[in-house]
Design a protein around this motif. Structure first.
Motif, PDB file in Angstrom:
ATOM      1  N   ASP A  94      51.827  44.088  34.063  1.00  0.00           N
ATOM      2  CA  ASP A  94      52.179  43.649  32.706  1.00  0.00           C
ATOM      3  C   ASP A  94      53.415  42.751  32.719  1.00  0.00           C
ATOM      4  N   ARG A 136      48.323  44.344  39.557  1.00  0.00           N
ATOM      5  CA  ARG A 136      47.755  43.896  38.281  1.00  0.00           C
ATOM      6  C   ARG A 136      47.930  44.971  37.205  1.00  0.00           C
ATOM      7  N   VAL A 142      46.885  40.999  30.602  1.00  0.00           N
ATOM      8  CA  VAL A 142      47.016  40.035  31.707  1.00  0.00           C
ATOM      9  C   VAL A 142      45.702  39.407  32.152  1.00  0.00           C
ATOM     10  N   GLU A 146      47.681  37.592  36.364  1.00  0.00           N
ATOM     11  CA  GLU A 146      48.708  38.047  37.305  1.00  0.00           C
ATOM     12  C   GLU A 146      48.374  37.679  38.742  1.00  0.00           C
TER      13      GLU A 146
END
Length: 285
Positions: A94, A136, A142, A146
């Protein structure tokens, strides 16, 4: 004014993959790992420098809450450099906020702004790390962006991914498992219970499957620091770099925000021994 970064090619990108089964040897892994989680860059409550240019040529200026947070971000990395001459960095998900849940608390609706901001916040610090890993985070925040952030920051290639859902490392004979999610609770006095459940469940599942059992598990997601140890295992929940949004205030009235970094320190420990938990934690007064 910060400039948007071009993709960074690093020597780290050419190193061998890290096995998710925990078979990675401890050689070459720093004895100090610094954990960063839940920056939520792109949120008007997330991490942001004083000014940031958007892809359409505009300019976002951070608010008073973000100004306080940015000052703490600088102090946190001064603490890292003062305390740890050599370290690795684990980015635990995040890192960006993304366009999600019909939220209006975003400085831009363009995903590229969120990605670029996260890279610019992190790059001056990951460049100083001996090695970098990226995990991740939450899909709704996301998606797969990421992976791009991890590549731009020179994160380790883990089984073909720069931001896998989970990473296992053997640090000084201590098997560790890092992933983003864990249960949350609105009752502060039950936070340690959630950590003990995470640790116990993971260890039992690995034992039942005949896999190596992790000694250390690290999670993000709940935006509140805590750790639990039974003497043989350690579970750590990481702090965030986002103030409570309107959604959080509705779900958890009265929540007190907390920002910070966590370091796991194996220096001076025997092989197989649990690390010392070191912290930089701040809440606004």
């Amino acid at each position: 004014m910060p400039k948007k970064s071009a993709p960074v090619r690093s020597e780290r990108s050419r190193r061998p993959k890290t096995s998710l089964e925990g078979s990675t040897p401890s050689g070459g892994i720093p004895e100090v790992l610094v954990f960063v989680s839940d920056l939520h860059c792109g949120s008007t409550m997330g991490l942001c420098p004083p000014e940031y240019p958007t892809v359409d040529g505009g300019m976002y200026r951070h608010n008073a809450l973000q100004a306080w947070m940015w000052g703490q971000w600088a102090e946190a990395w001064k603490w890292v450099e003062r305390e740890f001459p050599e370290y690795g960095v684990v980015l635990n998900g995040d890192l960006m906020d993304g366009k999600h849940h019909h939220s209006i608390q975003l400085f831009s609706a363009d995903w590229k702004d969120h990605v670029s901001l996260a890279v610019n916040c992190l790059l001056p610090h990951t460049e100083k790390a001996r090695r970098v890993w990226c995990v991740r985070g939450t899909e709704v925040h996301v998606h797969r962006w990421e992976t791009v952030i991890g590549q731009m920051l020179g994160a380790e290639n883990v089984d073909g991914e720069r931001a896998p859902a989970q990473i296992a490392l053997n640090v000084k004979g201590c098997l560790c498992h890092f992933t983003h999610h864990m249960p949350v609770t609105s009752r502060k006095y039950l936070e340690a219970g959630a950590l003990s459940i995470v640790l116990g469940n993971e260890q039992l599942q690995c034992a039942r499957a005949g896999r190596a059992v992790p000694r250390v598990v690290v999670r993000g997601h709940r935006h509140t620091f805590g750790y639990y140890s039974d003497g043989r295992g350690l579970a750590v929940a990481l702090p965030a770099w986002q103030f409570p949004t309107d959604y959080v205030h509705a779900k958890h009235p009265g929540v007190v925000p907390q920002v910070g970094l966590v370091a796991l320190d194996w220096r001076g420990k025997a092989v197989g021994e649990l690390p010392e938990v070191r912290t930089f934690l701040r809440s606004p007064q």
